[in-house]
Design a protein around this motif. Sequence first.
Motif, mmCIF file in Angstrom:
data_model
loop_
_atom_site.group_PDB
_atom_site.id
_atom_site.type_symbol
_atom_site.label_atom_id
_atom_site.label_comp_id
_atom_site.label_asym_id
_atom_site.label_seq_id
_atom_site.Cartn_x
_atom_site.Cartn_y
_atom_site.Cartn_z
ATOM 1 N N THR A 1 123.999 46.933 114.139
ATOM 2 C CA THR A 1 124.570 46.048 113.136
ATOM 3 C C THR A 1 123.417 45.306 112.293
ATOM 4 O O THR A 1 122.560 44.948 112.907
ATOM 5 N N PHE A 2 123.418 45.269 111.089
ATOM 6 C CA PHE A 2 122.532 44.737 110.264
ATOM 7 C C PHE A 2 122.897 44.004 108.978
ATOM 8 O O PHE A 2 123.829 44.174 108.533
ATOM 9 N N SER A 3 122.149 42.920 108.721
ATOM 10 C CA SER A 3 122.699 42.113 107.528
ATOM 11 C C SER A 3 121.249 41.472 106.848
ATOM 12 O O SER A 3 120.258 41.434 107.343
ATOM 13 N N GLY A 4 121.658 40.808 105.796
ATOM 14 C CA GLY A 4 120.802 40.202 105.191
ATOM 15 C C GLY A 4 120.290 41.119 103.534
ATOM 16 O O GLY A 4 121.109 41.675 103.363
ATOM 17 N N ILE B 1 126.647 52.661 111.656
ATOM 18 C CA ILE B 1 126.188 51.278 111.231
ATOM 19 C C ILE B 1 127.264 50.325 110.763
ATOM 20 O O ILE B 1 128.045 50.464 110.050
ATOM 21 N N LYS B 2 127.319 49.091 111.161
ATOM 22 C CA LYS B 2 127.861 47.874 110.500
ATOM 23 C C LYS B 2 126.859 47.190 109.607
ATOM 24 O O LYS B 2 125.975 46.630 110.185
ATOM 25 N N LEU B 3 127.171 47.040 108.422
ATOM 26 C CA LEU B 3 125.927 46.488 107.305
ATOM 27 C C LEU B 3 126.693 45.476 106.511
ATOM 28 O O LEU B 3 127.825 45.362 106.211
ATOM 29 N N LYS B 4 125.984 44.340 106.679
ATOM 30 C CA LYS B 4 126.482 43.013 106.079
ATOM 31 C C LYS B 4 125.358 42.835 104.990
ATOM 32 O O LYS B 4 124.666 41.644 105.190
ATOM 33 N N PRO B 5 125.302 43.357 103.933
ATOM 34 C CA PRO B 5 124.322 43.178 102.994
ATOM 35 C C PRO B 5 124.414 41.603 102.089
ATOM 36 O O PRO B 5 125.718 41.573 101.582
ATOM 37 N N LEU C 1 131.567 51.642 98.973
ATOM 38 C CA LEU C 1 131.988 50.552 100.163
ATOM 39 C C LEU C 1 130.990 49.200 99.747
ATOM 40 O O LEU C 1 131.912 48.353 100.093
ATOM 41 N N GLU C 2 130.240 49.385 99.153
ATOM 42 C CA GLU C 2 129.579 47.884 99.123
ATOM 43 C C GLU C 2 129.837 47.164 97.901
ATOM 44 O O GLU C 2 129.834 45.811 97.770
ATOM 45 N N THR C 3 130.490 47.819 97.003
ATOM 46 C CA THR C 3 130.835 47.115 95.604
ATOM 47 C C THR C 3 132.203 47.258 95.163
ATOM 48 O O THR C 3 132.349 46.645 94.085
ATOM 49 N N CYS C 4 133.165 47.784 96.098
ATOM 50 C CA CYS C 4 134.402 47.952 95.391
ATOM 51 C C CYS C 4 135.443 47.505 96.447
ATOM 52 O O CYS C 4 135.359 47.705 97.592
ATOM 53 N N ALA C 5 136.263 46.572 96.060
ATOM 54 C CA ALA C 5 137.216 46.052 96.904
ATOM 55 C C ALA C 5 138.918 46.724 97.100
ATOM 56 O O ALA C 5 139.513 46.668 98.294
ATOM 57 N N ASN C 6 138.890 47.853 96.080
ATOM 58 C CA ASN C 6 140.192 48.688 96.013
ATOM 59 C C ASN C 6 139.941 49.876 95.474
ATOM 60 O O ASN C 6 138.977 50.284 94.967
ATOM 61 N N VAL C 7 141.153 50.707 95.476
ATOM 62 C CA VAL C 7 140.888 52.102 95.144
ATOM 63 C C VAL C 7 140.789 52.017 93.421
ATOM 64 O O VAL C 7 140.047 52.984 93.117
ATOM 65 N N GLY C 8 141.329 51.227 92.647
ATOM 66 C CA GLY C 8 141.114 51.126 91.408
ATOM 67 C C GLY C 8 139.766 50.748 90.875
ATOM 68 O O GLY C 8 139.314 51.544 90.247
ATOM 69 N N GLU C 9 139.083 49.943 91.782
ATOM 70 C CA GLU C 9 137.622 49.546 91.247
ATOM 71 C C GLU C 9 136.851 50.784 91.572
ATOM 72 O O GLU C 9 135.913 50.986 91.003
ATOM 73 N N ALA C 10 137.075 51.367 92.724
ATOM 74 C CA ALA C 10 136.489 52.629 93.362
ATOM 75 C C ALA C 10 136.538 53.782 92.329
ATOM 76 O O ALA C 10 135.425 54.355 91.964
#
Length: 375
Positions: A15-18, A130-134, A194-203
């Motif tokens: 797991t990584f964050s920051g 990996i669990k990533l929390k950027p 995965l990092e910038t879209c909340a739903n299918v439409g945005e993706a």
Amino acid sequence: MNDASTQQCNARFGTFSGSPAAIGNALAAFYPEHSKIASGLPKPPMPLTAQEVSEGIAMLTKYCPTIIEELNAYAQALKIDPMTLYYHQLTYLKPHCSQFYLPAKFMADGHPMMARNYEFAPFAEDFAVIKLKPTGRYAHIGGTIALFGRSEGINECGLTVSMTSSGMPVGNMSGMKSPALKGLQFWAVIRELLETCANVGEALKKIETMPLAYNINLLLADSAGHVALYETQDGAHAAIQTLEKALHTTNHPIVEPFCAQTPTAMRNSIQRYETIAAFLNKAESDQAITLGDVKKLLLTAYPNGLNCSFYDAYFGTIKSVIMDIQTRQYQICWGGNAENGWQTYSFDKEEQATHHAIVLASKAPTPDFFEQIAF
């Protein structure tokens, strides 16, 4: 020919964050063997020149900006030239997989989910989740390719993304189809979604702006029940969008006009596609599917199931993955081998970093496995 042999590999989770720099530094400690990342892949017959690597970096900076900061921090921590990272040779432009989406109404527990098997050769794999929390981006859990890319994943909003190759895999390596345009490999695009879209439409809107050079069947689903299949062929694209409907793909196109333009496919791709279709028909017949049913399909040996143990032929199941969109859980069984067990990762608990040995059982495919037939 069909006698099985086994080998051991080392799988890991972290797991990584920051900030991107902090994540890059942490990844250097998590995976310091940078020279081994994707080292088993055939080298490009004509490796990218320094100018082409620079062009690729410029493209990543434009479309996937945080990845460059991570790569630079990773390289700095390990005291290597970031220009020499194999990620660049791979990403600027031979997996074979199966995937399916099950809407909530199909499932006995009412949880929509996406499931997939990912096939390749073990010597070219990271064997890492990996669990990533950027900072400033959505957290996600996913499998890695060349450490910084993603083969599939689910984010904190419930957006879930998976892929299969559509036809001959595209890449810079020997034995792959040459890319028809300058662009990015799928693993860079999946991670950015995965990092910038909340739903299918945005993706779907996001991917329209990105130069995807890979021929892909990209499956997307979200917590509102929206699902889409986005297919590409040599720069052209087409999509299916629906609501609460099951979708599945293997390694041939299913969206027009691409399926009409591709009259043949590997026998194994058609067999796996029909196997999934028969499985989905169970739910259509009002027989609810359980999580155990899904796991059984993924781990049952081809041709009755989706597990392929042909590692020497670059067609061995590296991992079986189930992503529960309601609970935001990512489950994985390495090697599609029940002896390796299932590990579960989620956003609501902090799992410890792990390294553990896994066993892969290999055998040879039948002579007609790769045969091209009409579909």
